[in-house]
Design a protein around this motif. Structure first.
Motif, PDB file in Angstrom:
ATOM      1  N   PHE A 173       0.882  -1.163   0.000  1.00 44.20           N
ATOM      2  CA  PHE A 173       0.000   0.000   0.000  1.00 44.20           C
ATOM      3  C   PHE A 173       0.918   1.212   0.000  1.00 44.20           C
ATOM      4  N   ASP A 174       1.071   1.832  -1.144  1.00 47.73           N
ATOM      5  CA  ASP A 174       2.043   2.927  -1.296  1.00 47.73           C
ATOM      6  C   ASP A 174       1.840   4.001  -0.232  1.00 47.73           C
ATOM      7  N   GLY A 175       2.931   4.336   0.471  1.00 51.25           N
ATOM      8  CA  GLY A 175       2.899   5.373   1.482  1.00 51.25           C
ATOM      9  C   GLY A 175       2.323   4.944   2.813  1.00 51.25           C
ATOM     10  N   GLU A 176       1.954   3.660   2.948  1.00 48.94           N
ATOM     11  CA  GLU A 176       1.330   3.153   4.167  1.00 48.94           C
ATOM     12  C   GLU A 176       2.114   1.969   4.721  1.00 48.94           C
ATOM     13  N   ASP A 177       2.033   1.790   6.035  1.00 49.64           N
ATOM     14  CA  ASP A 177       2.563   0.604   6.687  1.00 49.64           C
ATOM     15  C   ASP A 177       1.473  -0.462   6.648  1.00 49.64           C
ATOM     16  N   VAL A 178       1.666  -1.511   5.874  1.00 46.78           N
ATOM     17  CA  VAL A 178       0.610  -2.514   5.717  1.00 46.78           C
ATOM     18  C   VAL A 178       0.268  -3.181   7.045  1.00 46.78           C
ATOM     19  N   ASN A 179       1.218  -3.193   7.983  1.00 49.06           N
ATOM     20  CA  ASN A 179       0.942  -3.800   9.286  1.00 49.06           C
ATOM     21  C   ASN A 179      -0.024  -2.964  10.128  1.00 49.06           C
ATOM     22  N   GLY A 180      -0.256  -1.743   9.709  1.00 45.62           N
ATOM     23  CA  GLY A 180      -1.182  -0.883  10.422  1.00 45.62           C
ATOM     24  C   GLY A 180      -2.596  -0.943   9.883  1.00 45.62           C
TER      25      GLY A 180
END
Length: 214
Positions: A173-180
């Motif tokens: 997910f560009d620009g995002e922490d997928v773990n969040g």
């Protein structure tokens, strides 16, 4: 995820806890506009439907007006003669529902808008399963982008929800922490495909069927 049926809107009196997301599946006709949504929100706010005030958020996402404070957030989606409404506290949920039907151009659409790994998974799917796989991917991406706040304008190819095992799971997910992020497919029966997404910790999902919105 728990599921149950509620006969009518007048019976909706369940408390919405901070660690929950309530998702309602209901019959819907386009001519009703936002009436079912407003009716359900009124039940959660314990006010009359006429007192529910909405505003247009970013990228056309409706939100409760400031007069209601930050008591809750919601999202909704409709397809065919059904709709989904997700209601939560402290997070912005994203939800999507799509009616199952043959999509002969599924791979062609994916090649224009999906990520390379999603295209590969779809191309490898048996022809009779391709429409279903396409919808699994589409609803997941749509739910995530609605929760993100930018909608489809963010770019469908800027996130990926499949990996080598072809399971629906947020991988990029560009620009995002997928773990969040949380992503949850919804069990809506054989006729519909749905997904729910939100940024934040895991929550209990209570999926309910509302037989009537009046």
């Amino acid at each position: 995820m728990t599921t149950a049926d509620t006969p009518r809107l007048g019976n909706v009196a369940e408390p919405l806890h901070d660690d929950e997301i309530h998702v309602w599946k209901l019959d819907y006709q386009r001519a009703e506009g936002r009436k079912p949504l407003i009716g359900l929100l009124a039940r959660y706010l314990a006010i009359q439907p006429s007192a529910v005030a909405l505003r247009e958020g970013g990228h056309g996402r409706p939100a409760l007006a400031a007069v209601h404070g930050d008591a809750l957030d919601f999202n909704w989606s409709h397809s065919g003669n059904h709709a989904l409404i997700a209601v939560a506290r402290g997070i912005a949920p994203g939800v999507d529902i799509e009616r199952q039907r043959p999509r002969p151009k599924a791979l062609e659409i994916a090649q224009r808008f999906f990520s390379d790994d999603e295209i590969a998974v779809l191309a490898s799917a048996a022809p009779e399963r391709r429409s279903g796989v396409f919808l699994d991917i589409w609803t997941a991406k749509e739910a995530l982008l609605k929760a993100h706040g930018n909608g489809l304008s963010f770019g469908l190819d800027r996130l990926s929800v499949v990996g080598d095992d072809a399971l629906i799971q947020l991988r990029r997910f560009d620009g995002e922490d997928v773990n969040g992020w949380q992503l949850q497919p919804l069990a809506l029966g054989h006729a519909f495909v749905g997904a729910l997404a939100w940024r934040g910790d895991a929550r209990r999902i209570r999926l309910r069927t509302l037989a009537s919105a009046v």
